[in-house]
Design an enzyme around this catalytic site. Structure first.
Site, PDB file in Angstrom:
ATOM      1  N   CYS A   1      36.884  37.121  47.324  1.00 41.62           N
ATOM      2  CA  CYS A   1      35.921  37.627  46.343  1.00 41.62           C
ATOM      3  C   CYS A   1      34.560  37.878  46.970  1.00 41.62           C
ATOM      4  O   CYS A   1      33.732  38.592  46.409  1.00 41.62           O
ATOM      5  CB  CYS A   1      35.797  36.661  45.167  1.00 41.62           C
ATOM      6  SG  CYS A   1      35.042  35.084  45.585  1.00 41.62           S
TER       7      CYS A   1
ATOM      8  N   GLU B   1      50.455  30.780  40.278  1.00 38.51           N
ATOM      9  CA  GLU B   1      51.893  30.648  40.442  1.00 38.51           C
ATOM     10  C   GLU B   1      52.376  31.314  41.726  1.00 38.51           C
ATOM     11  O   GLU B   1      53.527  31.130  42.136  1.00 38.51           O
ATOM     12  CB  GLU B   1      52.638  31.218  39.236  1.00 38.51           C
ATOM     13  CG  GLU B   1      52.354  32.656  38.889  1.00 38.51           C
ATOM     14  CD  GLU B   1      51.194  32.826  37.918  1.00 38.51           C
ATOM     15  OE1 GLU B   1      51.238  33.771  37.116  1.00 38.51           O
ATOM     16  OE2 GLU B   1      50.223  32.035  37.977  1.00 38.51           O
ATOM     17  N   ARG B   2      51.493  32.070  42.401  1.00 36.32           N
ATOM     18  CA  ARG B   2      51.861  32.672  43.690  1.00 36.32           C
ATOM     19  C   ARG B   2      51.734  31.674  44.843  1.00 36.32           C
ATOM     20  O   ARG B   2      52.379  31.844  45.872  1.00 36.32           O
ATOM     21  CB  ARG B   2      50.965  33.886  43.972  1.00 36.32           C
ATOM     22  CG  ARG B   2      51.109  35.007  42.953  1.00 36.32           C
ATOM     23  CD  ARG B   2      50.081  36.089  43.208  1.00 36.32           C
ATOM     24  NE  ARG B   2      50.124  37.139  42.196  1.00 36.32           N
ATOM     25  CZ  ARG B   2      49.252  38.131  42.117  1.00 36.32           C
ATOM     26  NH1 ARG B   2      48.269  38.219  43.005  1.00 36.32           N
ATOM     27  NH2 ARG B   2      49.345  39.043  41.173  1.00 36.32           N
TER      28      ARG B   2
ATOM     29  N   GLU C   1      36.738  46.700  42.104  1.00 36.07           N
ATOM     30  CA  GLU C   1      37.073  45.835  43.224  1.00 36.07           C
ATOM     31  C   GLU C   1      38.493  46.153  43.684  1.00 36.07           C
ATOM     32  O   GLU C   1      39.424  46.189  42.886  1.00 36.07           O
ATOM     33  CB  GLU C   1      36.983  44.365  42.807  1.00 36.07           C
ATOM     34  CG  GLU C   1      37.327  43.398  43.930  1.00 36.07           C
ATOM     35  CD  GLU C   1      37.292  41.943  43.476  1.00 36.07           C
ATOM     36  OE1 GLU C   1      36.892  41.079  44.275  1.00 36.07           O
ATOM     37  OE2 GLU C   1      37.643  41.671  42.299  1.00 36.07           O
TER      38      GLU C   1
ATOM     39  N   SER D   1      39.914  37.238  38.802  1.00 37.80           N
ATOM     40  CA  SER D   1      39.387  38.589  38.602  1.00 37.80           C
ATOM     41  C   SER D   1      38.421  38.616  37.423  1.00 37.80           C
ATOM     42  O   SER D   1      38.451  37.746  36.542  1.00 37.80           O
ATOM     43  CB  SER D   1      40.533  39.564  38.348  1.00 37.80           C
ATOM     44  OG  SER D   1      41.146  39.293  37.097  1.00 37.80           O
TER      45      SER D   1
ATOM     46  N   PHE E   1      44.983  32.833  43.843  1.00 41.24           N
ATOM     47  CA  PHE E   1      45.933  32.780  44.963  1.00 41.24           C
ATOM     48  C   PHE E   1      45.263  32.857  46.319  1.00 41.24           C
ATOM     49  O   PHE E   1      45.816  32.415  47.327  1.00 41.24           O
ATOM     50  CB  PHE E   1      46.942  33.925  44.849  1.00 41.24           C
ATOM     51  CG  PHE E   1      46.393  35.279  45.237  1.00 41.24           C
ATOM     52  CD1 PHE E   1      46.361  35.679  46.573  1.00 41.24           C
ATOM     53  CD2 PHE E   1      45.910  36.158  44.279  1.00 41.24           C
ATOM     54  CE1 PHE E   1      45.841  36.914  46.935  1.00 41.24           C
ATOM     55  CE2 PHE E   1      45.396  37.385  44.635  1.00 41.24           C
ATOM     56  CZ  PHE E   1      45.365  37.770  45.964  1.00 41.24           C
TER      57      PHE E   1
ATOM     58  N   LYS F   1      45.553  24.041  37.265  1.00 38.59           N
ATOM     59  CA  LYS F   1      46.593  25.061  37.091  1.00 38.59           C
ATOM     60  C   LYS F   1      46.428  26.043  38.248  1.00 38.59           C
ATOM     61  O   LYS F   1      45.583  26.929  38.208  1.00 38.59           O
ATOM     62  CB  LYS F   1      46.431  25.765  35.745  1.00 38.59           C
ATOM     63  CG  LYS F   1      47.720  26.350  35.152  1.00 38.59           C
ATOM     64  CD  LYS F   1      48.402  27.401  36.002  1.00 38.59           C
ATOM     65  CE  LYS F   1      47.669  28.725  35.963  1.00 38.59           C
ATOM     66  NZ  LYS F   1      48.415  29.784  36.766  1.00 38.59           N
TER      67      LYS F   1
END
Length: 511
Positions: free
Chosen positions: A287, A182-183, A389, A232, A155, A179
């Site tokens: 990240c 979805e956010r 994290e 993640s 996202f 893909k």
């Protein structure tokens, strides 16, 4: 009119068309700056994913056999469209991710670097050729696309990461299924329109929206040849283990705990400014964001914290519609709650608050998912906030006595994405570069993320698999090599059967 009635229903993008989802499952897409639902995204069924893969599989041979120059023409037109539609893309990114306009623009520009690298695909696809390696045999190599490949994006970079993990895959001749998170699905669908306008054949580019069900089908389907993932660390490990179990090539990029070493000889004013942007930009949802500072020497630690406290007090958090804000909200209410839990736990474990951002002023008058900048000190390596994290604006300062202790702390951490040192000492910088066990290293550079033509990738549990994002390794990851040995015998050669292992002996003429 209710929020639900205002929210638009999104589609998939399959075989060159917007396709309405048939699943009864939908996920809300929020505007993080307001907390409002702006869209509902369909979560694809297993059968929908399978159908999309089959259409991509049918489109692949035609795209693979298209001349590389023609493929690059499409990629170049796509690049031009990205530039032409930049302002609209910024609007989309800001609305569904909460980023400031400046940050969204920077994301697009970095994404275009990956498209630029993809335009160099003809150079990346060149093989090697050797004349007469022995016995009048010429040997050469050729690179071919893999087939249908899947790219799964996070996202936090709705445009940059999809461009980074798909552009080269398209250019070298694969059919790509993206893909998105979805956010933030609206950005990916907008990219689909630009690919279509650029002339990409139907089926070569697919966007399938979904959650774990869709991901699992991509991981397990025999027609998917490779997976590129960013997200993640726990999910990256799952993607890698599941994908490789099903005999796929996988590059899975996970999280990072990226530290900035602050040496006593560093200019603390400049270093603090670098820390602010690298640590709190994009609400720390990168990240490669700096997770914390490791200050060498008690005096360095004390002075650095005091400078940061003063500067953090002047940071402004708010909506992207305000040009004066430094960063916006985090992505969801759940993310906000999780970040606050990490801060509370750190305090329970003995850390101290230098700056408390848990209740910024704007949060009292907004339903947006806002957190201010938090700074914790007296943090020890055994604390959860040091080990894990935190994907939000909660940053830490750790004190050590020597550079070696700082290096050891970082090398002992399970994550190894990015790291940087601020110093005016060449010997210290050299020791740091040589001994640090991290994939992306900076010296007086706040965020050591490579440009688009250098390879991106962390070490240890920040990356699973041997592929890279950005750079020439993108071409290698999305292609397979074929080595060909070729000889054209003439009437004068001895064709006597030989049972010896093939060697580079010269061909003997007939007697």
């Amino acid at each position: 009119m209710t929020v639900e009635q205002k929210a638009k229903t999104l589609t998939h993008f399959i075989n060159g068309e917007e396709v309405i989802g048939v699943s009864s499952r939908y996920s809300d897409v929020f505007n993080p700056s307001t907390g409002e639902v702006i869209a509902q995204v369909p979560l694809a069924t297993k059968e929908e994913v399978q159908d999309a893969i089959e259409l991509a599989k049918k489109a692949y041979p035609g795209w693979k056999n298209t001349a590389i120059g023609k493929r690059v023409e499409v990629v170049y037109r796509f690049r031009q469209l990205l530039v032409e539609h930049q302002e609209k893309l910024i609007d989309v990114i800001c609305e569904e991710s909460g980023k400031t306009r400046e940050d969204a623009k920077g994301e697009i520009l970095r994404g275009i670097e990956s498209v630029d690298m993809a335009i160099s695909a003809p150079q990346m696809l060149k093989g090697e050729y050797s004349v007469n390696v022995g016995g009048n045999i010429n040997a050469y190599s050729a690179k071919s696309p893999l087939g249908v490949v899947a790219c799964i994006a996070p996202f936090n970079f709705p445009v940059m990461v999809p461009l980074a993990i798909t552009s080269m895959a398209v250019a070298v001749g694969n059919a790509v299924i993206l893909k998105p998170s979805e956010r933030v699905p609206i950005s990916a669908l907008y990219l689909s329109k630009l690919w279509k306008e650029a002339g990409l054949p139907n089926g070569v580019w697919t966007v399938i929206n979904g959650d774990k069900d869709a991901v699992n089908e991509l991981l397990e389907n025999d027609n998917i040849q490779a997976i590129s993932f960013v997200g993640s660390t726990p999910v990256a490990e799952y993607i890698y283990q599941t994908g490789t179990k099903h005999n796929k090539r996988v590059a899975a990029f996970g999280g990072g705990k990226n530290f900035m070493i602050v040496m006593p000889d560093a200019n603390l004013e400049q270093t603090a400014n670098a820390f602010l942007g690298a640590a709190y930009g994009a609400a720390s949802q990168r990240c490669m964001a700096i997770s914390g500072a490791i200050a060498v020497g008690a005096d360095t630690e004390k002075k650095f914290i005091e400078i940061l406290k003063e500067k953090i007090a002047n940071l402004k958090v708010g909506p992207y519609t305000d040009p004066e804000v430094d960063f916006g909200p985090v992505i969801t209410k759940q993310s906000k709650e999780n970040i606050i839990k990490h801060i509370d736990l750190a305090l329970e474990e003995g850390a101290s608050l230098a700056v408390d951002g848990r209740k910024p002023e704007i949060s009292e008058n907004s339903n947006g998912f806002y957190l201010g900048a938090t700074l914790l000190h007296n943090v020890k390596p055994e604390m959860t906030i040091f080990k894990e994290e935190v994907f939000g604006p909660a940053r830490i300062v750790v004190g050590v006595e020597t550079l070696q202790q700082a290096i050891d702390l970082i090398n002992d951490h399970e994550l190894g994405n990015g790291v940087t040192i601020f110093t005016n000492s060449g010997p210290a910088a050299r020791k740091f570069q040589e001994e640090i066990e991290v994939g992306m290293v900076g010296v007086n550079v706040p965020i050591p993320i490579p440009v688009g033509y250098h390879n991106f990738g962390g070490w240890k549990r920040s990356k699973f698999g041997e592929g890279h994002m950005f750079g020439p390794d993108q071409a290698r990851f999305f292609t397979k090599a074929k080595t060909i040995s070729e000889r054209w015998p003439d009437e004068t050669e001895d064709t006597t059967t030989s049972f010896a292992f093939p060697s580079n002996d010269e061909i003997k003429p007939k007697e």
